[in-house]
Design a protein around this motif. Structure first.
Motif, PDB file in Angstrom:
ATOM      1  N   MET A   1      93.291 -18.903 -24.123  1.00 35.44           N
ATOM      2  CA  MET A   1      94.122 -19.433 -23.057  1.00 35.44           C
ATOM      3  C   MET A   1      94.471 -20.851 -23.405  1.00 35.44           C
ATOM      4  SD  MET A   1      92.640 -19.675 -19.185  1.00 35.44           S
ATOM      5  CE  MET A   1      93.252 -21.238 -18.319  1.00 35.44           C
ATOM      6  N   PHE A   2      93.816 -21.525 -23.983  1.00 35.90           N
ATOM      7  CA  PHE A   2      93.990 -23.095 -24.270  1.00 35.90           C
ATOM      8  C   PHE A   2      94.757 -23.330 -25.411  1.00 35.90           C
ATOM      9  CE2 PHE A   2      90.002 -23.494 -21.572  1.00 35.90           C
ATOM     10  CZ  PHE A   2      90.399 -24.569 -20.773  1.00 35.90           C
ATOM     11  N   LYS A   3      94.867 -22.079 -26.131  1.00 35.83           N
ATOM     12  CA  LYS A   3      96.078 -22.289 -27.258  1.00 35.83           C
ATOM     13  C   LYS A   3      97.421 -22.280 -26.814  1.00 35.83           C
ATOM     14  CE  LYS A   3      92.882 -20.626 -30.710  1.00 35.83           C
ATOM     15  NZ  LYS A   3      92.317 -19.467 -31.560  1.00 35.83           N
ATOM     16  N   GLN A   4      97.687 -21.681 -25.711  1.00 35.18           N
ATOM     17  CA  GLN A   4      99.079 -21.391 -24.865  1.00 35.18           C
ATOM     18  C   GLN A   4      99.467 -23.002 -24.794  1.00 35.18           C
ATOM     19  OE1 GLN A   4     100.590 -19.014 -23.777  1.00 35.18           O
ATOM     20  NE2 GLN A   4      99.014 -17.578 -24.730  1.00 35.18           N
ATOM     21  N   PRO A   5     100.854 -22.999 -25.456  1.00 38.76           N
ATOM     22  CA  PRO A   5     101.467 -24.579 -25.356  1.00 38.76           C
ATOM     23  C   PRO A   5     101.738 -24.967 -23.900  1.00 38.76           C
ATOM     24  CG  PRO A   5     103.021 -22.846 -26.360  1.00 38.76           C
ATOM     25  CD  PRO A   5     101.725 -22.255 -26.192  1.00 38.76           C
ATOM     26  N   VAL A   6     102.008 -24.094 -22.991  1.00 38.41           N
ATOM     27  CA  VAL A   6     102.198 -24.477 -21.605  1.00 38.41           C
ATOM     28  C   VAL A   6     100.716 -25.087 -21.053  1.00 38.41           C
ATOM     29  CG1 VAL A   6     102.867 -23.704 -19.503  1.00 38.41           C
ATOM     30  CG2 VAL A   6     103.960 -22.650 -21.505  1.00 38.41           C
ATOM     31  N   THR A   7      99.684 -24.342 -21.214  1.00 35.13           N
ATOM     32  CA  THR A   7      98.439 -24.954 -20.923  1.00 35.13           C
ATOM     33  C   THR A   7      97.961 -26.343 -21.385  1.00 35.13           C
ATOM     34  OG1 THR A   7      97.811 -22.508 -21.086  1.00 35.13           O
ATOM     35  CG2 THR A   7      95.949 -24.066 -20.493  1.00 35.13           C
TER      36      THR A   7
ATOM     37  N   LEU B   1     100.209 -28.426 -22.552  1.00 35.25           N
ATOM     38  CA  LEU B   1     101.117 -29.349 -21.912  1.00 35.25           C
ATOM     39  C   LEU B   1     100.478 -29.796 -20.360  1.00 35.25           C
ATOM     40  CD1 LEU B   1     103.807 -30.899 -22.017  1.00 35.25           C
ATOM     41  CD2 LEU B   1     104.706 -28.942 -20.668  1.00 35.25           C
ATOM     42  N   LEU B   2     100.128 -28.818 -19.501  1.00 29.51           N
ATOM     43  CA  LEU B   2      99.380 -28.951 -18.386  1.00 29.51           C
ATOM     44  C   LEU B   2      98.267 -30.026 -18.419  1.00 29.51           C
ATOM     45  CD1 LEU B   2     100.090 -25.377 -16.479  1.00 29.51           C
ATOM     46  CD2 LEU B   2     101.121 -27.616 -15.858  1.00 29.51           C
ATOM     47  N   LEU B   3      97.412 -29.488 -19.282  1.00 26.60           N
ATOM     48  CA  LEU B   3      96.277 -30.280 -19.423  1.00 26.60           C
ATOM     49  C   LEU B   3      96.563 -31.907 -20.030  1.00 26.60           C
ATOM     50  CD1 LEU B   3      93.750 -28.131 -21.486  1.00 26.60           C
ATOM     51  CD2 LEU B   3      93.162 -29.636 -19.462  1.00 26.60           C
ATOM     52  N   CYS B   4      97.600 -32.066 -20.789  1.00 25.43           N
ATOM     53  CA  CYS B   4      97.795 -33.548 -21.102  1.00 25.43           C
ATOM     54  C   CYS B   4      98.385 -33.986 -19.932  1.00 25.43           C
ATOM     55  CB  CYS B   4      99.148 -33.332 -22.133  1.00 25.43           C
ATOM     56  SG  CYS B   4      98.407 -33.175 -23.708  1.00 25.43           S
ATOM     57  N   ILE B   5      99.012 -33.457 -18.921  1.00 25.48           N
ATOM     58  CA  ILE B   5      99.742 -34.041 -17.684  1.00 25.48           C
ATOM     59  C   ILE B   5      98.544 -34.511 -16.875  1.00 25.48           C
ATOM     60  CG2 ILE B   5     101.081 -33.633 -15.830  1.00 25.48           C
ATOM     61  CD1 ILE B   5     102.940 -31.928 -17.486  1.00 25.48           C
ATOM     62  N   LEU B   6      97.615 -33.471 -16.986  1.00 25.16           N
ATOM     63  CA  LEU B   6      96.401 -33.810 -15.813  1.00 25.16           C
ATOM     64  C   LEU B   6      95.798 -34.908 -16.373  1.00 25.16           C
ATOM     65  CD1 LEU B   6      94.951 -32.549 -13.533  1.00 25.16           C
ATOM     66  CD2 LEU B   6      93.276 -31.242 -15.055  1.00 25.16           C
TER      67      LEU B   6
END
Lengths: 161, 214
Positions: free
Chosen positions: B1-7, B9-14
């Protein structure tokens, strides 16, 4: 003859140093030793709406005497109030500078007349001060002038008096 | 799941958001106090006589002194500090203004003190200024706040908030008086402004009734 001059010079210097030491001692006794560093630039004077010369407060701390008269040239109050505060307070009457006592007793100015003060004791001026802090802000060497004013407001005199 | 680029990106924003929140907490101190608020304007009645204007106040003044102001045709603020005697301020002919200031929009600046020691640089008769303002439908009145003379609240606020974005803005109201306006979102609730205010113009918002000295 030369020896006489040396003696006179020495006595003079001793007297001057003694007097300056006495003043410095007064500044320490009042609890405001920094008052020694004020160089009377009068920057604070221009910033006071009540026309007070805040250097007068510093001077009173320097001399450890809250009864020193200082300029307060724009305080409006009734003559009776001025008289009650200090009959020796000076005020402007036309082009003359007279005391509140003279104004009331000799000149016959009605007690309810509004007058503008000229000189008053540092302890009285401190009570009238608006505590706006303009003098603190205008001081080029950032002396906390208003701390003396607040002290006089609360205690009416300096610590050792 | 953490390999998804969207995830990712969301983690980075968080992480960035959390970092910003921590930084904001450090740079913006908060205190458990109350918000300041401006005291209600003074209620008064003006009575005009031949040689004086009598301004009778509904309540006393904490300081015992108020600023009487009037505007001239050039939108110049003319002010005089007067004592309150027996619940009234009396402006007589020959009472010269203490200062003038330029008003642009809701901003006040370029304050000029007119009295230097016991001499006036320029004499502006406050009685004439008041009657002139009244006759020409210009603004006039009395104000409790001593701004631009006193800036204790602003200085106190600057001592708490390190950056220049302080929550107090001195504003000229439509009626002509100058009052502080607060931005609650920026206020750290330290209470210094209403503690230091010598005039009672700023009060604690939790005070239900404004108390003034008589």
């Amino acid at each position: 003859m030369k020896r006489k001059l040396v003696i006179i010079n020495t006595i003079g210097i001793v007297l001057i140093v003694g007097y300056l030491a006495y003043l410095a001692f007064g500044a320490f006794r009042s609890g405001y030793p920094w008052s020694l560093v004020c160089y009377n630039c009068k920057q604070c004077n221009a910033s006071c709406i009540l026309g007070m010369d805040p250097q007068g407060f510093i001077e009173s701390a320097y001399a450890n005497d809250a009864d020193i008269y200082m300029y307060a040239t724009n305080i409006r109050m009734t003559l009776q109030k001025a008289y009650d505060i200090d009959p020796g307070m000076t005020l402007k009457a036309g082009n003359d500078t007279i005391t509140a006592r003279e104004a009331l007793e000799s000149r016959g100015i009605p007690p309810e007349a509004e007058i503008i003060t000229y000189r008053m004791r540092a302890r009285d001026a401190a009570k009238i001060c608006l505590d706006c802090g303009a003098c603190d802000k205008s001081c080029p060497i950032k002396l906390p002038v208003s701390s003396i004013i607040r002290h006089l407001k609360q205690h009416d005199s300096f610590g050792s008096e | 799941m953490f390999k998804q680029p969207v995830t990712k990106l969301l983690l980075c924003i968080l992480i960035v958001l959390l970092g910003a929140l921590v930084a904001l907490q450090k740079s913006f101190p908060t205190f458990p106090g109350d918000y300041p608020r401006t005291a209600p304007p003074i209620e008064y009645n003006c009575a005009y006589f031949d040689e004086r204007v009598e301004i009778r106040l509904a309540k006393g003044s904490k300081l015992g002194r108020l600023i009487v102001f009037a505007y001239d045709g050039n939108n110049k603020f003319i002010g005089l500090l007067k004592p309150v005697e027996n619940g009234a301020v009396v402006v007589r002919r020959g009472d010269y203004a203490d200062f003038t200031a330029c008003v642009e929009g809701s901003e006040i600046r370029d304050v000029i003190f007119l009295k230097k020691m016991d001499r006036y640089d320029k004499k502006i008769d406050m009685f004439d200024a008041l009657t002139g303002a009244r006759n020409n439908n210009l603004r006039y009145g009395v104000q409790r706040c001593l701004y631009p003379i006193c800036t204790r609240c602003v200085e106190a606020c600057k001592s708490v908030i390190s950056n220049s974005d302080i929550p107090i803005v001195m504003t000229v109201k439509p009626e002509g008086e100058v009052l502080p306006v607060f931005s609650k979102g920026k206020c750290p609730r330290c209470g210094k402004c209403f503690t230091f205010c010598p005039t009672g113009s700023i009060v604690n918002s939790s005070e239900t009734q404004h108390t003034e000295g008589q």
